[in-house]
Design a protein around this motif. Structure first.
Motif, PDB file in Angstrom:
ATOM      1  N   ASN A  21       3.465  27.076  43.142  1.00  0.00           N
ATOM      2  CA  ASN A  21       3.764  27.227  41.709  1.00  0.00           C
ATOM      3  C   ASN A  21       2.449  27.337  40.943  1.00  0.00           C
ATOM      4  OD1 ASN A  21       2.926  24.401  40.826  1.00  0.00           O
ATOM      5  ND2 ASN A  21       4.487  23.922  42.334  1.00  0.00           N
ATOM      6  N   GLY A  22       2.548  27.612  39.663  1.00  0.00           N
ATOM      7  CA  GLY A  22       1.352  27.831  38.858  1.00  0.00           C
ATOM      8  C   GLY A  22       0.555  26.564  38.607  1.00  0.00           C
ATOM      9  N   THR A  23       1.250  25.438  38.522  1.00  0.00           N
ATOM     10  CA  THR A  23       0.554  24.170  38.304  1.00  0.00           C
ATOM     11  C   THR A  23      -0.298  23.837  39.524  1.00  0.00           C
ATOM     12  OG1 THR A  23       2.470  23.485  36.994  1.00  0.00           O
ATOM     13  CG2 THR A  23       0.907  21.765  37.614  1.00  0.00           C
ATOM     14  N   ASP A  24       0.278  23.992  40.719  1.00  0.00           N
ATOM     15  CA  ASP A  24      -0.493  23.805  41.952  1.00  0.00           C
ATOM     16  C   ASP A  24      -1.674  24.765  41.983  1.00  0.00           C
ATOM     17  OD1 ASP A  24       1.237  21.909  42.882  1.00  0.00           O
ATOM     18  OD2 ASP A  24       1.844  22.991  44.694  1.00  0.00           O
ATOM     19  N   GLU A  28      -9.471  30.710  35.141  1.00  0.00           N
ATOM     20  CA  GLU A  28      -8.540  31.336  34.200  1.00  0.00           C
ATOM     21  C   GLU A  28      -7.104  30.881  34.468  1.00  0.00           C
ATOM     22  OE1 GLU A  28     -10.491  35.390  35.340  1.00  0.00           O
ATOM     23  OE2 GLU A  28      -9.219  35.742  33.581  1.00  0.00           O
ATOM     24  N   ASP A  29      -6.456  30.348  33.445  1.00  0.00           N
ATOM     25  CA  ASP A  29      -5.019  30.082  33.549  1.00  0.00           C
ATOM     26  C   ASP A  29      -4.311  31.358  33.116  1.00  0.00           C
ATOM     27  OD1 ASP A  29      -2.364  29.468  33.238  1.00  0.00           O
ATOM     28  OD2 ASP A  29      -2.722  27.472  32.399  1.00  0.00           O
ATOM     29  N   ASN A  30      -3.877  32.106  34.138  1.00  0.00           N
ATOM     30  CA  ASN A  30      -3.294  33.417  33.879  1.00  0.00           C
ATOM     31  C   ASN A  30      -1.773  33.416  34.043  1.00  0.00           C
ATOM     32  OD1 ASN A  30      -3.604  36.157  33.235  1.00  0.00           O
ATOM     33  ND2 ASN A  30      -3.465  36.741  35.386  1.00  0.00           N
ATOM     34  N   ALA A  31      -1.161  32.259  33.845  1.00  0.00           N
ATOM     35  CA  ALA A  31       0.289  32.156  34.039  1.00  0.00           C
ATOM     36  C   ALA A  31       1.063  33.081  33.099  1.00  0.00           C
ATOM     37  CB  ALA A  31       0.749  30.716  33.842  1.00  0.00           C
ATOM     38  N   GLN A  32       0.462  33.417  31.940  1.00  0.00           N
ATOM     39  CA  GLN A  32       1.213  34.187  30.937  1.00  0.00           C
ATOM     40  C   GLN A  32       0.716  35.625  30.769  1.00  0.00           C
ATOM     41  OE1 GLN A  32       1.680  31.993  27.274  1.00  0.00           O
ATOM     42  NE2 GLN A  32       2.384  30.146  28.324  1.00  0.00           N
ATOM     43  N   ALA A  33      -0.258  36.043  31.571  1.00  0.00           N
ATOM     44  CA  ALA A  33      -0.852  37.363  31.275  1.00  0.00           C
ATOM     45  C   ALA A  33      -1.034  38.244  32.505  1.00  0.00           C
ATOM     46  CB  ALA A  33      -2.183  37.175  30.555  1.00  0.00           C
ATOM     47  N   THR A  72      -2.127  31.810  38.682  1.00  0.00           N
ATOM     48  CA  THR A  72      -0.957  32.329  37.981  1.00  0.00           C
ATOM     49  C   THR A  72       0.317  31.655  38.470  1.00  0.00           C
ATOM     50  OG1 THR A  72      -0.058  34.326  36.970  1.00  0.00           O
ATOM     51  CG2 THR A  72      -0.143  34.314  39.364  1.00  0.00           C
ATOM     52  N   SER A  73       1.392  31.890  37.724  1.00  0.00           N
ATOM     53  CA  SER A  73       2.706  31.329  38.035  1.00  0.00           C
ATOM     54  C   SER A  73       3.705  32.473  38.170  1.00  0.00           C
ATOM     55  CB  SER A  73       3.142  30.429  36.877  1.00  0.00           C
ATOM     56  OG  SER A  73       4.540  30.179  36.936  1.00  0.00           O
ATOM     57  N   PHE A  74       4.618  32.326  39.126  1.00  0.00           N
ATOM     58  CA  PHE A  74       5.723  33.288  39.250  1.00  0.00           C
ATOM     59  C   PHE A  74       7.052  32.642  38.869  1.00  0.00           C
ATOM     60  CE2 PHE A  74       2.683  34.579  42.743  1.00  0.00           C
ATOM     61  CZ  PHE A  74       2.136  35.653  42.051  1.00  0.00           C
ATOM     62  N   SER A  98      10.794  33.140  34.467  1.00  0.00           N
ATOM     63  CA  SER A  98      10.675  33.788  33.159  1.00  0.00           C
ATOM     64  C   SER A  98       9.293  34.379  32.886  1.00  0.00           C
ATOM     65  CB  SER A  98      11.021  32.788  32.055  1.00  0.00           C
ATOM     66  OG  SER A  98      10.081  31.738  32.064  1.00  0.00           O
ATOM     67  N   LYS A  99       8.348  34.214  33.804  1.00  0.00           N
ATOM     68  CA  LYS A  99       7.008  34.789  33.573  1.00  0.00           C
ATOM     69  C   LYS A  99       7.082  36.314  33.733  1.00  0.00           C
ATOM     70  CE  LYS A  99       5.438  30.784  32.850  1.00  0.00           C
ATOM     71  NZ  LYS A  99       4.495  29.738  33.125  1.00  0.00           N
ATOM     72  N   ASN A 100       6.020  37.013  33.377  1.00  0.00           N
ATOM     73  CA  ASN A 100       6.083  38.485  33.401  1.00  0.00           C
ATOM     74  C   ASN A 100       6.363  39.024  34.800  1.00  0.00           C
ATOM     75  OD1 ASN A 100       5.073  37.850  30.827  1.00  0.00           O
ATOM     76  ND2 ASN A 100       4.178  39.894  30.643  1.00  0.00           N
TER      77      ASN A 100
END
Ligand code: PLP
Length: 385
Positions: A60-63, A157-162, A186-188, A191-193
């Motif tokens: 996950n993105g937090t990990d 970079e926290d790229n979870a939203q971009a 990043t996170s998948f 609801s992410k992009n």
């Protein structure tokens, strides 16, 4: 009119059902549920798409953020600067690793971390900056890289939203969000992009040694089977999620384009409403409307509502069957878990204001003009009333 949803995962799935189902079925037929060929296939696909040397998938993105920080060897007491206006995951992992989070204010116009605030927060203990590419566009990476170089800091970079957004440098060269600093996460989340059908995440880097370190960390610190060289974690992207992502990645640019089109329609209609401030695109496109460069991929379409009417507008939209969101309602520096005597309210004028002004409108790949017309006319009628 179709029912308006904040995110329409079912509508998106219906359009790609066959390819997703086939991809998932392959995994089930192979029974290679963990670290199967689909995970490797997706990893390679994403490396190509992002033009980055290494993608390390994880759970996950937090990990992904936590593992990136572990991989860089940050030590308890090291200070890590990040934005006060973001999802809590960013600051949570800093605190979990016994690093010291240092929250700083953001910009009024693009909601991203403020460069002057970073400068003021740097001390001899500072070891890293974590820019969050909030709502779909990059923070001012060029300025952040300069600061990092001058003070010998890592950039995570926290790229979870971009995911899929381009960052444009002053010399007009471009790089994908998440591949610009030392490491990106990043996170998948669905609801992410680029979302899977469960939890998923990934870490990106161009650094071979760091990639090697991280590949061990995600797998219990093992570089050779049953030899545990460092303390690691168990954080894997499972093969079924990789199958979904592998089927969806070829559509990511089209998905982001659909979001940009929806954003353009919203902005065209709402930009002249005096009580509203439409989102600013700060890197690349002029005029707040992204035409073709992918500098903003609109994970969220976030307006500022002036004059203290935000909460009333939220309540009104909900009554009219229009979902909306407030990201984020409380600054992180005011959250119980992250209170710190060092913080001074005078240092957070922007976050303290934004939490009272922001509203995120429905934003997803299936939004149509009829829905946007209804949403915007409901907003305008309310504000004129
Ligand atoms: C979603 C998100 C995360 C966390 O991702 P998960 O996959 O839910 O763990 C981290 N940072 C930001 C900015 C996010 O939006």
């Amino acid at each position: 009119m179709k029912k308006i949803q904040m995110v329409d995962l079912k509508g998106q799935y219906n359009a790609i059902k066959d390819v997703v189902n086939n991809s998932i079925n392959e995994v089930i037929e192979n029974t290679a549920f963990i670290n199967g060929p689909k995970v490797h296939e997706f990893q390679k696909q994403l490396e190509t798409y992002l033009n980055v040397k290494h993608v390390i998938p994880c759970a996950n993105g937090t990990d992904a953020l936590q593992i990136a920080m572990m991989g860089l060897g940050l030590k308890p007491g090291d200070e890590v600067i990040t934005a006060d206006f973001t999802f809590a995951a960013t600051v949570e992992v800093i605190a979990l690793l016994n690093l010291t989070p240092v929250l700083v204010d953001v910009n009024t116009d693009d909601f991203n971390i403020n460069i002057e605030a970073i400068k003021n927060a740097i001390t001899p203990k500072t070891k890293a900056i974590v820019p969050v590419h909030l709502f779909g566009q990059c923070a001012d990476m060029e300025a952040i890289l300069e600061l990092a170089k001058a003070h010998n800091l890592y950039v995570i970079e926290d790229n979870a939203q971009a995911i899929g957004a381009n960052y444009r440098f002053k010399d007009a060269t471009k790089a994908k969000a998440g591949t610009i600093g030392d490491v990106g996460a990043t996170s998948f989340f669905p609801s992410k992009n680029l979302g899977c059908y469960g939890d998923g995440g990934a870490i990106f880097t161009n650094n071979d040694d760091l990639a090697h370190t991280i590949r061990g960390i995600v797998n219990h610190g093992m570089y050779k089977r049953y030899h545990h060289d460092v303390v690691g974690v168990n954080s894997r992207l499972d093969s079924i999620q990789a199958a979904v992502l592998s089927a969806k990645l070829p559509k990511l640019d089209a998905y982001n384009r659909a979001r940009q089109n929806a954003a353009r329609t919203y902005t065209t209609i709402l930009k002249s409403v005096p009580q509203l401030v439409t989102p600013k695109i700060s890197n690349g496109c002029e005029g707040g409307i992204c035409d073709s460069c992918d500098c903003h991929v609109f994970h969220q379409y976030t307006l500022r509502v002036l004059g203290g009417q935000r909460d009333a507008l939220v309540a009104h939209l909900q009554e009219q069957g229009i979902p909306c969101g407030v990201y984020y309602p409380i600054p992180l520096h005011k959250q119980k878990a992250y209170l710190d005597k060092r913080y001074n309210e005078a240092d957070f004028p922007v976050t303290n204001t934004l939490v009272q002004e922001v509203i995120a409108l429905p934003m997803h790949t299936e939004l149509d003009n009829e829905q946007i017309e209804y949403i915007t006319s409901t907003i305008i009628k309310f504000l004129n009333g």
